[in-house]
Design a protein around this motif. Structure first.
Motif, PDB file in Angstrom:
ATOM      1  N   THR A 179       0.856  -1.185   0.000  1.00 26.50           N
ATOM      2  CA  THR A 179       0.000   0.000   0.000  1.00 26.50           C
ATOM      3  C   THR A 179       0.890   1.232   0.000  1.00 26.50           C
ATOM      4  O   THR A 179       1.730   1.400   0.883  1.00 26.50           O
ATOM      5  N   ALA A 203       1.062   5.439  -0.067  1.00 22.46           N
ATOM      6  CA  ALA A 203       0.253   6.598   0.318  1.00 22.46           C
ATOM      7  C   ALA A 203       0.988   7.888  -0.020  1.00 22.46           C
ATOM      8  O   ALA A 203       2.222   7.917  -0.138  1.00 22.46           O
ATOM      9  N   SER A 263      -4.374   6.690  -0.688  1.00 26.71           N
ATOM     10  CA  SER A 263      -3.452   5.580  -0.933  1.00 26.71           C
ATOM     11  C   SER A 263      -3.883   4.801  -2.163  1.00 26.71           C
ATOM     12  O   SER A 263      -4.964   5.005  -2.719  1.00 26.71           O
ATOM     13  N   ALA A 264      -3.004   3.894  -2.572  1.00 28.42           N
ATOM     14  CA  ALA A 264      -3.275   3.037  -3.720  1.00 28.42           C
ATOM     15  C   ALA A 264      -2.474   1.756  -3.564  1.00 28.42           C
ATOM     16  O   ALA A 264      -1.440   1.721  -2.884  1.00 28.42           O
ATOM     17  N   GLN A 265      -2.947   0.709  -4.191  1.00 29.14           N
ATOM     18  CA  GLN A 265      -2.229  -0.558  -4.187  1.00 29.14           C
ATOM     19  C   GLN A 265      -1.152  -0.538  -5.268  1.00 29.14           C
ATOM     20  O   GLN A 265      -1.326   0.050  -6.340  1.00 29.14           O
ATOM     21  N   THR A 302       2.220  -3.043  -6.972  1.00 25.02           N
ATOM     22  CA  THR A 302       2.853  -4.360  -7.067  1.00 25.02           C
ATOM     23  C   THR A 302       4.287  -4.205  -7.554  1.00 25.02           C
ATOM     24  O   THR A 302       4.553  -3.444  -8.495  1.00 25.02           O
ATOM     25  N   LEU A 305       5.907   4.316   1.707  1.00 29.88           N
ATOM     26  CA  LEU A 305       5.557   2.899   1.794  1.00 29.88           C
ATOM     27  C   LEU A 305       6.049   2.377   3.134  1.00 29.88           C
ATOM     28  O   LEU A 305       7.194   2.650   3.526  1.00 29.88           O
TER      29      LEU A 305
END
Length: 343
Positions: free
Chosen positions: A210, A212, A220-222, A224, A260
């Motif tokens: 996650t 931010a 926030s956002a996911q 990968t 993060l």
């Protein structure tokens, strides 16, 4: 007159230097380690003209959105236009020469039937016609090239994107291939972090985190993990990690600072953290300046661990209670007298 030796004045004592110092106090690391990074485009291109010339216009500014084919900048087209005019004149001259060569060849073909000219003269006329024909083709190719180069006076975007930066100004002479503007694709964004070597293993490819905004942690956002640099930076001993942002809010603009969090599985031992300016790299070794009981500076060799923006972690070489110089370390000298000024 008296001829004795004159007494020289005593040399002035070296001035005492004010010194900003801290007393070493090892502290336990936080349970959560936070990393700071930025939002960057996955794809960006540094664009430049395909011709040399003086830039006469910049049609967009930094931050502007552009579409594919949109004009970004232009060069002075005077020289390129003159090249087109010259190529057209060369083509007209070549065509006129071809007409004359064809007429000469036709006359020679008529005269050879009556025996008025030799075969060598006929062959020469035929060769002259073929040469003129080839020169017309050459002139046509030169004109096509000149017209294409005239188009190089305009710089256009190859895709929809956002202007990130300019490296050339109006009136500046730029060379062919020189980068003048950077255009990024805003639809595919990455969160980019510099992670210490001993933490890279926690960022396995495909792992989700996650991310931010630093200014507003509630947004926030996911993300990968997409890419991990194969080598670490020689100075910071960190490796660049790129995470793909998934369905990120509009607030995640290019260049935005993000954070993060990484929860430590096992709390580490107490560590010594100093401002980055306290460590000095000399002859391949790292040293800090300590203050002895007589308030004089002494160089101390140390081994550094993690390096973060603004701070370094000392692995070996210091102990609790040591007083360390944290400002002006690059101008300090061995044995220099100092006046203690704690932060």
């Amino acid at each position: 007159m008296l001829g004795g030796c004159e007494r020289k004045p005593a040399e002035a004592a070296a001035p005492v230097r004010p010194a900003l110092t801290v007393v070493v106090e090892p502290a336990a690391p936080p349970a959560e380690r936070r990393f700071t990074g930025t939002v960057a485009p996955r794809y960006e291109a540094k664009l430049g003209f395909q011709a040399t010339g003086r830039m006469t216009a910049r049609n967009v500014d930094v931050g502007d959105r552009v579409v594919q084919g949109q004009m970004l900048a232009t060069l002075d087209p005077t020289v390129l236009r003159l090249a087109v005019v010259g190529s057209k004149a060369d083509l007209a001259n070549a065509r006129a020469a071809l007409v004359n060569a064809k007429a000469t060849n036709d006359r020679q073909q008529e005269l050879i039937r009556t025996g008025s000219v030799s075969q060598a003269q006929v062959d020469a006329a035929l060769a002259a016609r073929d040469t003129a024909q080839a020169k017309v083709g050459q002139a046509q190719a030169s004109l096509q090239k000149a017209e294409e180069q005239l188009g190089y006076a305009s710089l256009r975007s190859g895709y929809d994107g956002v202007v990130e930066s300019w490296t050339a100004e109006v009136g500046q002479v730029v060379t062919a291939g020189q980068a003048v503007v950077t255009v990024a694709r805003p639809d595919l964004r990455d969160a980019v972090f510099d992670v210490p070597d001993d933490r890279v293993a926690r960022f396995a490819a495909g792992r989700a985190f996650t991310v931010a905004l630093l200014a507003d942690p509630a947004v926030s956002a996911q993300a990968t993990v997409r890419e991990i640099a194969p080598q670490s930076d020689q100075l910071t001993r960190t490796r660049r990690v790129r995470l793909t942002l998934e369905a990120a809010p509009a607030a995640f603009r290019l260049g935005t600072t993000v954070t993060l969090g990484l929860v430590e599985a096992v709390p580490g031992p107490a560590r010594i953290v100093l401002p980055a300016g306290a460590a000095v790299e000399r002859d391949g070794a790292t040293t800090v300046w300590t203050v002895d009981p007589q308030n004089r500076l002494r160089a101390r060799a140390v081994t550094l661990g993690e390096r973060d923006p603004g701070t370094v972690t000392v692995a070996t070489g210091l102990a609790a209670g040591d007083r360390v110089l944290i400002a002006g370390a690059h101008s300090a000298t061995e044995g220099q007298a100092v006046k203690i000024d704690a932060p």
